[in-house]
Design an enzyme around this catalytic site. Sequence first.
Site, mmCIF file in Angstrom:
data_model
loop_
_atom_site.group_PDB
_atom_site.id
_atom_site.type_symbol
_atom_site.label_atom_id
_atom_site.label_comp_id
_atom_site.label_asym_id
_atom_site.label_seq_id
_atom_site.Cartn_x
_atom_site.Cartn_y
_atom_site.Cartn_z
ATOM 1 N N ASP A 138 0.885 -1.139 0.043
ATOM 2 C CA ASP A 138 0.062 0.208 -0.164
ATOM 3 C C ASP A 138 1.061 1.225 0.045
ATOM 4 O OD1 ASP A 138 -1.946 -1.847 0.158
ATOM 5 O OD2 ASP A 138 -2.560 -1.038 2.069
ATOM 6 N N HIS A 183 5.432 -6.820 -0.023
ATOM 7 C CA HIS A 183 5.485 -8.197 -0.643
ATOM 8 C C HIS A 183 6.146 -8.304 -1.927
ATOM 9 C CE1 HIS A 183 2.106 -9.254 2.066
ATOM 10 N NE2 HIS A 183 1.924 -7.981 2.121
ATOM 11 N N SER A 220 8.056 5.455 5.139
ATOM 12 C CA SER A 220 9.198 4.938 4.518
ATOM 13 C C SER A 220 8.970 4.839 3.123
ATOM 14 C CB SER A 220 9.546 3.418 4.999
ATOM 15 O OG SER A 220 8.283 2.837 5.454
#
Length: 300
Positions: free
Chosen positions: A119, A175, A262
């Site tokens: 996301d 991921h 981040s």
Amino acid sequence: MDPIFYIERSSGETKEEKVYGFFFVNLLYGSYPLSGIFGTLLQAIAKLPFISTLYGKIQRLAITKRKIQPFIDQYKINMEEAATQANHFCSFNDFFIRKLKKSARPIPKDATTAIIPADGRYLFIPNLSNQDGFYVKGKKFSLKSFLQDDHLAERYEKGLMIIARLCPTDYHRFHFPCACFPEKPKLINGFLNSVNLSSLKHNIHVFSENKRMLTLLNTENFGLVVYAEVGAVCVGAIEQTFNFGKKQSKGDEKGYFAFGGSSLVLLFEPNRLHLEQDLLKSPKHTEIRCEFGQILGSAK
């Protein structure tokens, strides 16, 4: 601080970002940041890794549980996707690195498609050799400084670059975008500057200055992919949760960021990935908020 606008991919709407820690970010990186010796000193202290490590440890204390529900309410976090209920977290950081239900983000099975790995607010540069500064016009990003590897930099100098900026309000696990055999991550130590859009406009080189981890992904359909996690101010840690050298399936968890904002940076070799049309035609210099599991593109 100037408002930060982005496009919500799922709806096409333009939205204004709600900046967590607005006062602090505005103080250091806003339109009129602190100046003089005091401002310079404060910025220098803020980017030191031990400051972020200390802040991250504070977020692991049990007393921080009381911050969770107000945070959920203020930023409208969708807890229906979370694998754990809000009142079951042990600390704010425990909530921050929450996992999702497997059913929340179905992963396309087609081996020739790659997915959004996390996301975040995304920026896409189809050909790095043609970019004229993706955040600040005229200030070019240095691939050599970022990778600290001349051979790799040459390999991707005309490649596709994808940047994902994760805000504190986002799901913070990342991921694999496709099936791969990942190599051992390489740590490049550095500072922990903010990656907020306002701070990037002051210093485009933060990606090359910040602490980061680079992993090479060997793939069947997409060539060699560079996957980099870039730390930022108040990031307690970059944690890798995968086993390198073993095959990973598309959508498998690679790791997570402990508390803080981040970024992820992905590099594809030229003519290896064809972006989805809505991403390819996105307005220049405008971020698109995408979610993990959405289709990124297909193999050429």
